[in-house]
Design an enzyme around this catalytic site. Structure first.
Site, PDB file in Angstrom:
ATOM      1  N   ALA A   1       0.840  -1.203   0.000  1.00 54.09           N
ATOM      2  CA  ALA A   1       0.000   0.000   0.000  1.00 54.09           C
ATOM      3  C   ALA A   1       0.874   1.252   0.000  1.00 54.09           C
ATOM      4  O   ALA A   1       0.580   2.227  -0.704  1.00 54.09           O
ATOM      5  CB  ALA A   1      -0.924  -0.004   1.222  1.00 54.09           C
ATOM      6  N   HIS A   2       1.960   1.232   0.773  1.00 51.57           N
ATOM      7  CA  HIS A   2       2.863   2.386   0.781  1.00 51.57           C
ATOM      8  C   HIS A   2       3.422   2.650  -0.616  1.00 51.57           C
ATOM      9  O   HIS A   2       3.486   3.791  -1.066  1.00 51.57           O
ATOM     10  CB  HIS A   2       4.031   2.155   1.757  1.00 51.57           C
ATOM     11  CG  HIS A   2       3.738   2.605   3.150  1.00 51.57           C
ATOM     12  ND1 HIS A   2       2.947   1.889   4.007  1.00 51.57           N
ATOM     13  CD2 HIS A   2       4.111   3.715   3.829  1.00 51.57           C
ATOM     14  CE1 HIS A   2       2.865   2.528   5.153  1.00 51.57           C
ATOM     15  NE2 HIS A   2       3.556   3.647   5.077  1.00 51.57           N
ATOM     16  N   LYS A   3       3.814   1.597  -1.299  1.00 46.61           N
ATOM     17  CA  LYS A   3       4.400   1.769  -2.638  1.00 46.61           C
ATOM     18  C   LYS A   3       3.374   2.447  -3.560  1.00 46.61           C
ATOM     19  O   LYS A   3       3.697   3.403  -4.286  1.00 46.61           O
ATOM     20  CB  LYS A   3       4.808   0.382  -3.161  1.00 46.61           C
ATOM     21  CG  LYS A   3       5.323   0.359  -4.577  1.00 46.61           C
ATOM     22  CD  LYS A   3       6.817   0.659  -4.617  1.00 46.61           C
ATOM     23  CE  LYS A   3       7.421   0.542  -5.998  1.00 46.61           C
ATOM     24  NZ  LYS A   3       7.065   1.597  -6.917  1.00 46.61           N
TER      25      LYS A   3
END
Ligand code: SF4
Length: 507
Positions: free
Chosen positions: A348-350
């Site tokens: 999700a961060h990416k």
């Protein structure tokens, strides 16, 4: 000659994986309880209390000790007089058992294994394949060891080929501080000495699957060079003061296990693999008379404990919290969080960072302004659960994303496990943000504080989707304050000095 049927073999491994997902080994509970009783660091003592309370809850509720239900390791010692009643290979039978165990509808375990590890890293869905080691030995039975090894502790494995005259204790003492707290101490260090590079690693892995027994060695004194080394490493690693979750304290390791093998005169290979708060393994023998019988432990094996410091903890309403209030929070302080927060981990961060860097909007409803993000990938819920076990994941993996997220979204802070790197700490201080930790290895306990859960973004990421959690009295510890002071630096430094004046931990 004995005959092992496919049914008995796969049933036994499947049952073993379910069993170890919710029952800690009794020797681990005894060692952790003894460490909790003598711990003098309040933060470390509270972390150990959470691990023990979580462990008992999992044993009662038959739900996983940790949201990371591990990569399956199977060691087989196969008697030369064993006949197999199956058309399938041993590896295929083991993997069929793993699939069945992890897809169990009553207690689904998180699938953490990805194929194509250097490329697409696609989740295989059922946690297969296992890592399988086979020895052929005299006899007519099969000895089986089944373990589920957490990624956080496996990631902290170390290996070196030392010069023959180099000091193994010095190497271990140099390595352990570099492992940080991502291996969720206190746990066990397995050390393999000798052989070749791959043999030393295998010895270290086998070593951590042996029972905790350092107290026997302390009681009778070492008889061999290997026993002397084991005791020396145990005492000196604990004297580092790293403590539970790296918060500073008396116990960093519950035991140190060593195995050795002859090596080349020019070499001294040394491998070290830690086992974590979610130590999970079981051993059984199949002799053709049926599947393994895995008796449940007695609940009396678990201590009846409550946390000391709930009543003294600062209660935080996440929904009304203002950035100015964060400045009062002290490293090492326990908070109880209520209100809503968002979740997110690696995948999700990416996606979020890629959107932000391209100047594109985040998905509808995903707004980090004035909020906290919890690094977590929970187990799927069953029955009336809101969410399955949901402990924190290692925060350093998110370090490279932190500055962009703080800079561009108005995020107030983060919740994860273990220390942050210098780049993330610098960013936290510049943005007057904070970093909090939840206890690694207390995932079922944490999940009980989660009262609502809904997917906000990236549902296709499964356990890595962004959720909004509504939490009530979720226990966390301030790890990095708004000035960039880190408890993972100050805690161990303080306890290393104090241990100089306190007798070094005895099991
Ligand atoms: S206790 Fe920590 S290292 Fe072990 S499996 Fe859980 S999160 Fe990973």
């Amino acid at each position: 000659m004995s005959t092992i049927t496919e049914q008995d073999f796969t049933d036994s491994i499947c049952d073993a994986l379910q069993y170890i997902s919710y029952y800690h080994p009794p020797d681990f509970i005894r060692a952790m309880t003894a460490a909790w009783e003598r711990e003098q660091s309040p933060a470390a003592r509270d972390a150990m209390a959470q691990i023990l309370i979580n462990s008992r809850m999992c044993a009662e509720g038959h739900r996983p000790i940790c949201q990371d239900t591990g990569i399956v390791n199977v060691f087989l010692r196969i008697g030369m007089d064993v006949r197999w009643d199956s058309p399938h290979s041993i590896d295929d039978m083991v993997n069929a058992a793993v699939s069945r165990a992890y897809m169990n509808a009553d207690n689904p375990l998180r699938g953490s294994i990805v194929s194509d590890p250097a490329g697409a890293r696609r989740n295989t869905g059922d946690n297969t394949p296992a890592v399988i080691h086979k020895d052929v030995v005299p006899g007519d039975s099969v000895e089986v060891t089944v373990a589920a090894k957490g990624g956080g502790s496996e990631n902290k494995s170390r290996f070196a080929i030392l010069n023959p005259s180099d000091d193994i204790v010095a190497w271990v003492l140099e390595q352990v501080p570099t492992m940080g707290a991502g291996w969720c101490p206190p746990g066990i260090l397995g050390i393999g000495i000798g052989g070749t590079a791959e043999k030393a690693m295998l010895l270290a892995k086998e070593a951590i699957l042996e029972p905790i027994s350092i107290h026997d060695l302390q009681a009778r004194s070492p008889q061999t060079r290997l026993e002397e080394l084991r005791l020396e490493i145990f005492n000196q690693v604990n004297a580092l003061g790293i403590g539970a979750q790296g918060l500073g304290g008396l116990t960093t390791v519950l035991d140190v296990k060593l195995k050795d093998y002859p090596t080349h005169a020019a070499s001294k290979p040394v491998a070290m693999i830690p086992n974590c708060a979610a130590t999970r393994h079981i051993h059984f023998t199949l002799d053709g008379s049926g599947p393994a019988r895995l008796d449940p432990p007695h609940l009396t094996d678990w201590p009846e404990i409550t946390r000391d410091n709930d009543s003294n903890s600062r209660r935080i309403n996440l929904d009304t919290l203002q950035q100015a209030e964060l400045g009062d929070w002290q490293p090492g302080e326990t908070l109880l969080l209520s209100g809503t927060l968002l979740t997110g981990r690696d995948a999700a961060h990416k996606r979020i960072i890629d959107l932000l860097e391209r100047g594109e909007p985040l998905p509808d409803g995903l707004d980090f302004n004035g909020r906290f993000i919890f690094y977590v990938g929970p187990v799927d819920p069953v029955g009336d659960e809101i969410v399955g076990p949901a402990g924190p994941t290692t925060a350093t993996r998110m370090d490279k994303f932190t500055d962009t997220l703080l800079e561009k979204t108005g995020l107030l802070g983060m919740i994860g496990k273990a220390e942050r790197g210098p780049q993330a700490i610098d960013s936290i201080a510049r943005h007057k943000a904070v970093y909090l930790i939840a206890t690694g290895g207390a995932a079922y306990l944490v999940s009980k504080a989660i009262r609502t859960a809904r997917v906000v973004a990236f549902p296709e990421l499964g356990m890595e989707a962004v959720y909004e959690f509504g939490v009530e009295d979720m226990p966390v510890t301030v790890a990095v304050d708004t000035q960039g002071n880190s408890v993972h630096t100050s805690g161990p430094a303080e306890w290393r000095m104090r241990i100089g004046g306190i007798p070094v931990v005895k099991a």
